[in-house]
Enzyme design. Structure first.
Site: not given
Ligand code: DOR
Ligand code: ZN
Length: 425
Positions: A60, A63-64, A94, A305, A309, A323
């Site tokens: 999980h 990588l953006r 995503n 996870d 950012h 998040f």
């Molecule tokens: O905190 C999070 N950031 N939870 C997620 O489920 C997605 C992730 C993100 O893609 O930034």
């Molecule tokens: Zn995630």
């Protein structure tokens, strides 16, 4: 010529070997393990005094790339992964565009191969554009390399669609990974709903947003006799539901992240936006329950996870910040420091939760164990070496970690992927 690891104390999920052994890696595989192997003209690593683990596997990661290369790329994310001891990572869909068609999957695999540091397995989206409206072509995505599917970042709220996805996944023998958070119940919450959110005046996200989804997914798994994997579990109640489901033979597996067993919602009182994460940091009672669930196997595996950012994106008010926090470079250290050193789990159990179990869950049959014939993915650590997390130390493109300044045990000395040294301290 191969790579020869001398004097290795091997730690597999079943045991720590009591005597040092030599491990010979040839053509990407572990070709021989013996008490002594002749040096010949192999490249040598002396592992005296170190622990030698199967390469860590993170199922999980974010990588953006494509889309937000200012936050992370496949290259910088791979670098962070191998520095953290990971030899395989699975990246969430995503991105922009979303990983919902073969072209994006092929692009990621091609770029990961060009970078050549660790194995990168793209996770396909369950629904097109992660819009919760129409299923992706899971068969096509599987053929292009997806072992698992998720709309991570959000739940598949449409239960009928989720049921269909589970049925297709069962047919194709791929894994469905569900982000459990009912957005109607979360209703714009930015941290855990509880005493702390009330005290500091931030909008709370109630635990039931997670648990109602956990319960729904378990019921669908039971009904279809299909597998479901629950992402980043954060609550005591979720653990209770999963424990009960497993006792009934329901095919549910689950993961938890270090931040959910290290930090409580008290951390949000600092208004440090690196503590803003989905699902949110929870109460002390939840933290203790997650640790116990990792120890007893209710939670099958530990994942990062890793959610990079930029400073610009995070340097806003708590309400407006995205998040997520980065985890690839601190996950092993946090797990050793918070779970292994205090005796909550032993080292072989950690190897299970961070390598063998993830390999099993996604079906990487030649990974997760140090064994002749298996892939030569190996992580060598100095268990007792202490280091301090610093902003400058991160090789990830983003630095949004709430753990900066923390002292952690265990230093990754070497990461070896496919018999090649891809990181050395
Ligand atoms: O905190 C999070 N950031 N939870 C997620 O489920 C997605 C992730 C993100 O893609 O930034
Ligand atoms: Zn995630």
């Amino acid at each position: 010529m191969g790579l020869l690891i001398k004097h290795a104390i091997i730690v597999n999920a079943d045991k720590i070997w009591d005597k040092p052994h030599d491990i010979l890696c040839i053509d990407g595989k572990i070709s021989q393990i013996a008490s002594s192997i002749a040096s010949a003209n192999h490249e040598i690593i002396d592992a005296t005094g170190k622990k030698v683990l199967p390469g860590l596997i993170d199922i999980h990661t974010h990588l953006r790339q494509p889309g937000r290369e200012d936050k992370e790329t496949i290259e910088t994310g791979s670098r962070a992964a191998v520095k953290g001891g990971f030899t395989s990572i699975m990246c969430m869909p995503n991105t922009n565009p979303v990983i919902d068609n073969a072209m994006v999957v092929e692009f990621i695999i091609r770029e990961a191969n060009r970078v050549g540091l660790c194995n990168v397995y793209p996770i396909g989206a369950i629904t097109k554009g992660q819009q919760d409206g129409e299923l992706t072509d899971m068969a096509e995505l599987k053929a292009s390399g997806c072992l698992a599917f998720s709309d991570d970042g959000k739940s598949v709220l449409n239960s009928r669609l989720f049921r269909l996805a589970m049925e297709y996944a069962k047919m194709l023998d791929v894994l469905i990974i569900e982000h459990c958070q009912d957005p109607l119940l979360s209703a714009g919450g930015v941290m855990n709903e509880g005493v702390v959110s009330t005290k500091i005046g931030l909008k709370g996200d109630p635990g039931i947003a997670e648990t109602v989804t956990v319960a729904r997914d378990i019921e669908i798994a039971l009904y279809l006799d299909a597998r479901v994997h629950l992402a980043h579990m954060s609550l005591k109640r979720s653990c209770e539901l999963i424990r009960f489901a497993k006792s009934q033979g329901i095919k549910v597996t689950a993961e938890a992240c270090p931040h959910h067993f290290v930090l409580t919602d008290e951390a949000c009182s600092s208004f440090d936006t690196s503590t803003k994460v989905n699902p949110p940091l929870r109460s002390r009672e939840d933290v203790e329950a997650i640790k116990a669930a990792i120890a007893d196997g209710t939670i099958d595996c530990i994942v990062t996870d890793h959610a990079p950012h930029t400073k610009e994106d995070k340097e806003v008010g708590f309400d407006g910040a995205p998040f997520g926090l980065i985890g690839l470079e601190t996950s092993l250290g946090l797990t050793i420091t918070e779970l292994v050193k205090p005796g909550i789990i032993d080292l072989p159990t950690m190897v299970d939760r961070m390598s063998s179990a993830p390999a099993r869950i996604v079906g990487l049959v030649h990974k997760g164990i140090i064994k002749e014939g298996h892939d030569a993915d190996i992580t060598i650590i100095d268990l007792d070496k202490e280091w301090t997390v610093t902003l400058e130390g991160f090789v990830s493109k983003s630095k949004n970690s709430p753990f900066i300044g923390r002292k952690l045990y265990s230093q990754v000395e070497y990461t070896i992927c496919g018999g090649k040294i891809v990181y050395r301290a």
